[in-house]
Design an enzyme around this catalytic site. Sequence first.
Site, PDB file in Angstrom:
ATOM      1  N   GLU A   1      21.058 105.878  48.855  1.00 35.40           N
ATOM      2  CA  GLU A   1      20.139 105.137  49.716  1.00 35.40           C
ATOM      3  C   GLU A   1      20.128 103.656  49.370  1.00 35.40           C
ATOM      4  O   GLU A   1      20.242 102.796  50.257  1.00 35.40           O
ATOM      5  CB  GLU A   1      18.731 105.728  49.594  1.00 35.40           C
ATOM      6  CG  GLU A   1      18.584 107.064  50.291  1.00 35.40           C
ATOM      7  CD  GLU A   1      17.242 107.711  50.048  1.00 35.40           C
ATOM      8  OE1 GLU A   1      16.828 108.525  50.908  1.00 35.40           O
ATOM      9  OE2 GLU A   1      16.598 107.442  49.012  1.00 35.40           O
TER      10      GLU A   1
ATOM     11  N   HIS B   1      18.194 115.006  77.887  1.00 30.63           N
ATOM     12  CA  HIS B   1      19.402 114.213  78.126  1.00 30.63           C
ATOM     13  C   HIS B   1      19.045 112.809  78.610  1.00 30.63           C
ATOM     14  O   HIS B   1      18.125 112.656  79.418  1.00 30.63           O
ATOM     15  CB  HIS B   1      20.258 114.920  79.174  1.00 30.63           C
ATOM     16  CG  HIS B   1      21.575 114.263  79.410  1.00 30.63           C
ATOM     17  ND1 HIS B   1      22.604 114.326  78.507  1.00 30.63           N
ATOM     18  CD2 HIS B   1      22.008 113.507  80.457  1.00 30.63           C
ATOM     19  CE1 HIS B   1      23.644 113.657  78.984  1.00 30.63           C
ATOM     20  NE2 HIS B   1      23.294 113.144  80.157  1.00 30.63           N
TER      21      HIS B   1
ATOM     22  N   ARG C   1      30.453 109.531  38.766  1.00 30.06           N
ATOM     23  CA  ARG C   1      31.396 110.216  37.890  1.00 30.06           C
ATOM     24  C   ARG C   1      31.927 111.523  38.472  1.00 30.06           C
ATOM     25  O   ARG C   1      32.900 112.076  37.972  1.00 30.06           O
ATOM     26  CB  ARG C   1      30.740 110.494  36.538  1.00 30.06           C
ATOM     27  CG  ARG C   1      29.569 111.452  36.602  1.00 30.06           C
ATOM     28  CD  ARG C   1      28.905 111.606  35.256  1.00 30.06           C
ATOM     29  NE  ARG C   1      27.787 112.530  35.302  1.00 30.06           N
ATOM     30  CZ  ARG C   1      27.028 112.823  34.254  1.00 30.06           C
ATOM     31  NH1 ARG C   1      27.272 112.259  33.084  1.00 30.06           N
ATOM     32  NH2 ARG C   1      26.037 113.678  34.364  1.00 30.06           N
TER      33      ARG C   1
ATOM     34  N   SER D   1       0.928 111.807  44.867  1.00 25.35           N
ATOM     35  CA  SER D   1       0.638 112.585  46.072  1.00 25.35           C
ATOM     36  C   SER D   1      -0.026 113.921  45.753  1.00 25.35           C
ATOM     37  O   SER D   1      -1.046 114.283  46.354  1.00 25.35           O
ATOM     38  CB  SER D   1       1.933 112.830  46.850  1.00 25.35           C
ATOM     39  OG  SER D   1       2.536 111.607  47.210  1.00 25.35           O
TER      40      SER D   1
ATOM     41  N   TYR E   1      -5.889 105.251  49.456  1.00 23.50           N
ATOM     42  CA  TYR E   1      -5.976 106.399  48.553  1.00 23.50           C
ATOM     43  C   TYR E   1      -7.273 106.368  47.754  1.00 23.50           C
ATOM     44  O   TYR E   1      -7.951 107.391  47.578  1.00 23.50           O
ATOM     45  CB  TYR E   1      -4.772 106.425  47.606  1.00 23.50           C
ATOM     46  CG  TYR E   1      -3.565 107.150  48.149  1.00 23.50           C
ATOM     47  CD1 TYR E   1      -3.164 108.367  47.623  1.00 23.50           C
ATOM     48  CD2 TYR E   1      -2.832 106.628  49.204  1.00 23.50           C
ATOM     49  CE1 TYR E   1      -2.053 109.043  48.126  1.00 23.50           C
ATOM     50  CE2 TYR E   1      -1.728 107.285  49.713  1.00 23.50           C
ATOM     51  CZ  TYR E   1      -1.345 108.491  49.173  1.00 23.50           C
ATOM     52  OH  TYR E   1      -0.264 109.152  49.677  1.00 23.50           O
TER      53      TYR E   1
ATOM     54  N   CYS F   1       9.322 106.560  48.270  1.00 19.92           N
ATOM     55  CA  CYS F   1       9.525 106.805  49.701  1.00 19.92           C
ATOM     56  C   CYS F   1       9.112 105.640  50.600  1.00 19.92           C
ATOM     57  O   CYS F   1       9.881 105.226  51.475  1.00 19.92           O
ATOM     58  CB  CYS F   1       8.730 108.034  50.146  1.00 19.92           C
ATOM     59  SG  CYS F   1       8.621 109.370  48.952  1.00 19.92           S
TER      60      CYS F   1
ATOM     61  N   GLU G   1      20.114 116.775  71.627  1.00 18.69           N
ATOM     62  CA  GLU G   1      20.472 117.876  72.522  1.00 18.69           C
ATOM     63  C   GLU G   1      21.749 118.585  72.078  1.00 18.69           C
ATOM     64  O   GLU G   1      21.997 119.733  72.484  1.00 18.69           O
ATOM     65  CB  GLU G   1      20.630 117.370  73.952  1.00 18.69           C
ATOM     66  CG  GLU G   1      21.825 116.458  74.180  1.00 18.69           C
ATOM     67  CD  GLU G   1      21.963 116.025  75.631  1.00 18.69           C
ATOM     68  OE1 GLU G   1      21.855 116.897  76.516  1.00 18.69           O
ATOM     69  OE2 GLU G   1      22.186 114.824  75.873  1.00 18.69           O
TER      70      GLU G   1
ATOM     71  N   THR H   1       7.778 114.686  48.030  1.00 25.66           N
ATOM     72  CA  THR H   1       6.342 114.471  48.190  1.00 25.66           C
ATOM     73  C   THR H   1       5.654 115.601  48.962  1.00 25.66           C
ATOM     74  O   THR H   1       4.622 116.120  48.518  1.00 25.66           O
ATOM     75  CB  THR H   1       6.088 113.120  48.881  1.00 25.66           C
ATOM     76  OG1 THR H   1       6.483 112.072  47.992  1.00 25.66           O
ATOM     77  CG2 THR H   1       4.630 112.951  49.251  1.00 25.66           C
TER      78      THR H   1
ATOM     79  N   ARG I   1      25.689 115.826  45.533  1.00 22.10           N
ATOM     80  CA  ARG I   1      25.896 117.201  45.104  1.00 22.10           C
ATOM     81  C   ARG I   1      24.695 118.062  45.519  1.00 22.10           C
ATOM     82  O   ARG I   1      23.555 117.664  45.387  1.00 22.10           O
ATOM     83  CB  ARG I   1      26.069 117.243  43.576  1.00 22.10           C
ATOM     84  CG  ARG I   1      26.354 118.615  43.002  1.00 22.10           C
ATOM     85  CD  ARG I   1      26.799 118.490  41.545  1.00 22.10           C
ATOM     86  NE  ARG I   1      25.812 117.782  40.738  1.00 22.10           N
ATOM     87  CZ  ARG I   1      24.807 118.374  40.098  1.00 22.10           C
ATOM     88  NH1 ARG I   1      24.638 119.685  40.190  1.00 22.10           N
ATOM     89  NH2 ARG I   1      23.968 117.669  39.371  1.00 22.10           N
TER      90      ARG I   1
ATOM     91  N   GLU J   1      -5.723 107.745  36.395  1.00 23.89           N
ATOM     92  CA  GLU J   1      -4.444 107.085  36.646  1.00 23.89           C
ATOM     93  C   GLU J   1      -4.526 105.682  36.063  1.00 23.89           C
ATOM     94  O   GLU J   1      -5.576 105.038  36.132  1.00 23.89           O
ATOM     95  CB  GLU J   1      -4.149 107.024  38.149  1.00 23.89           C
ATOM     96  CG  GLU J   1      -2.864 106.306  38.532  1.00 23.89           C
ATOM     97  CD  GLU J   1      -1.623 106.955  37.969  1.00 23.89           C
ATOM     98  OE1 GLU J   1      -1.193 106.512  36.884  1.00 23.89           O
ATOM     99  OE2 GLU J   1      -1.098 107.898  38.587  1.00 23.89           O
TER     100      GLU J   1
ATOM    101  N   THR K   1       4.724 107.550  42.594  1.00 20.45           N
ATOM    102  CA  THR K   1       6.061 107.027  42.873  1.00 20.45           C
ATOM    103  C   THR K   1       6.280 106.825  44.361  1.00 20.45           C
ATOM    104  O   THR K   1       6.799 105.795  44.798  1.00 20.45           O
ATOM    105  CB  THR K   1       7.123 107.996  42.314  1.00 20.45           C
ATOM    106  OG1 THR K   1       7.021 108.036  40.893  1.00 20.45           O
ATOM    107  CG2 THR K   1       8.527 107.541  42.691  1.00 20.45           C
ATOM    108  N   CYS K   2       5.891 107.807  45.176  1.00 17.58           N
ATOM    109  CA  CYS K   2       6.165 107.758  46.608  1.00 17.58           C
ATOM    110  C   CYS K   2       5.632 106.484  47.248  1.00 17.58           C
ATOM    111  O   CYS K   2       6.350 105.776  47.953  1.00 17.58           O
ATOM    112  CB  CYS K   2       5.572 108.986  47.291  1.00 17.58           C
ATOM    113  SG  CYS K   2       5.850 109.011  49.079  1.00 17.58           S
TER     114      CYS K   2
ATOM    115  N   LYS L   1      10.971 102.159  49.970  1.00 17.10           N
ATOM    116  CA  LYS L   1      12.388 102.407  50.264  1.00 17.10           C
ATOM    117  C   LYS L   1      12.616 102.453  51.769  1.00 17.10           C
ATOM    118  O   LYS L   1      13.573 101.859  52.284  1.00 17.10           O
ATOM    119  CB  LYS L   1      12.817 103.719  49.618  1.00 17.10           C
ATOM    120  CG  LYS L   1      14.208 104.186  49.976  1.00 17.10           C
ATOM    121  CD  LYS L   1      14.426 105.615  49.519  1.00 17.10           C
ATOM    122  CE  LYS L   1      13.561 106.588  50.297  1.00 17.10           C
ATOM    123  NZ  LYS L   1      13.724 107.988  49.831  1.00 17.10           N
TER     124      LYS L   1
ATOM    125  N   TYR M   1      20.681 111.099  45.988  1.00 21.00           N
ATOM    126  CA  TYR M   1      20.175 110.459  47.198  1.00 21.00           C
ATOM    127  C   TYR M   1      19.588 109.074  46.916  1.00 21.00           C
ATOM    128  O   TYR M   1      19.718 108.171  47.747  1.00 21.00           O
ATOM    129  CB  TYR M   1      19.163 111.369  47.916  1.00 21.00           C
ATOM    130  CG  TYR M   1      17.818 111.525  47.257  1.00 21.00           C
ATOM    131  CD1 TYR M   1      16.759 110.715  47.614  1.00 21.00           C
ATOM    132  CD2 TYR M   1      17.603 112.509  46.291  1.00 21.00           C
ATOM    133  CE1 TYR M   1      15.505 110.869  47.034  1.00 21.00           C
ATOM    134  CE2 TYR M   1      16.359 112.669  45.704  1.00 21.00           C
ATOM    135  CZ  TYR M   1      15.313 111.842  46.072  1.00 21.00           C
ATOM    136  OH  TYR M   1      14.084 111.991  45.480  1.00 21.00           O
TER     137      TYR M   1
END
Length: 468
Positions: A194, A452, A211, A15, A103, A51, A457, A323, A217, A35, A45-46, A54, A190
């Site tokens: 996930e 609502h 652990r 990215s 891309y 991302c 809200e 990203t 965290r 690349e 990776t994204c 996933k 995460y």
Amino acid sequence: MSTCDFDLFVIGGGSGGVRAARMAAQRGARVALAETLGTDGLGGTCVNVGCIPKKLYSYAAHHADAFHESAGFGWEMDSAPRLNWTTLKANRAKEISRLNGVYGNLLRGSGVTVFDGFARVQGEHSVGLATLNTDGSPGHQNFSAKNILIATGGTPHVPHFVGREHVITSNEIFDLEPFPKRLLVVGGGYIACEFASIFNGLGSTVTQLYRGEQVLRGFDDEIRHFVAAEMKKSGVDLRLNADVVDIRKTDDGLRVECEGGTVVMADAVLYATGRKPNVQGLGLDTVGVAQGAQGEVIVNETYQTNVPSIYAVGDVTNRVQLTPVALGEAMVVVDQLFGPTAGKPPRAMSYNFIPTAVFTHPNIGTVGWSEAQAREKFGHITVFRSEFKALKHTLSGSSERMLMKLIVDTASDRVVGLHMVGAEAGEIVQGFAVAMKAGATKAVFDSTIGIHPTAAEEFVTMREPVKA
């Protein structure tokens, strides 16, 4: 430097690298990007193993809940739904391939020269490119560049232990064959949470080992405990203060011995125990680019290294591994090297109030400081909190609950932390992040009319503090 082959040579097609290359080329610079397209393709990776796939698998997992919950709304099915893992993988691969092409078209359309090969720094203004010739033999090219940008991202880290060769990382999880009926996830960040949620939703029996005393965290403590409880409720066997001793292959799958002597049998073991900067073989040491303890490239506020002609952005600097952060850093570099957009000042990157989402089931959305961080930074804070069952689940039969939380700096009345666990948390928190970036106070939240009936809200109707 006018005799250099390129004004900017970007190493890495993720990215940050793609954004920097494309924007620099649009400003008239001669730009190259290297690349190894034979591995993943453009997007880093994204796009390839992060991302995007996933989130697609998360959508797939949510369908299992939706099928079950639809009965409360009167829908009837003649037979139980069944996941076709092969179809999901094929459709994901097709979409990723499409994005790789997008891309590439964006880069080439902007005038960027794209190289398929492994690039390494050979000097302050020199890049070597290892390629494959048409006959399959190794080839090599050398290029000169006025400036070099390192944007090679990060890579999964697996610690050394007996049986390490039997585990997979988030790079391999998307194409497992066959579908793992029993999945062990090791880690508490995460990525681990996930994938534990996703594969639990897809139908795996999931055990997650961490652990530490609680997963995620760095997030608000109440959010951590709440989402862990919701994950357990949905079927994830989350075991805290637990770690792996060794892994052995048996006729019945992988035998995982844990600390304390307990054993878990699994068809696949996913290690999501952190990522490290992807700097192997880049040649940074040959020119003396300063690096940190984990190999991260050390940069200043404009992402320049101690070697003036070499810059670095994104996960390779091991700052905030997101990203959109890499995209923002890339634009700072482009403005620094080639001037800002006409009529606008050079961009600067702020790491305050960066919103983020964790695609657990249920999702987490968060922006600003946690309660503990806010108490340390501001001293006197006021906390507002709301926990409830979403309207949808009054008929769905699901016991899933939502949590919303506001942290307010009492002295200024500014909202300095906003946290949510619940469906579409990322979509909701993104909008509130704009208000918080602009300095919105609790009074502004209170004066805003809610939509609502929505979950969002709640953020503008919480009136009574729960603690100060």
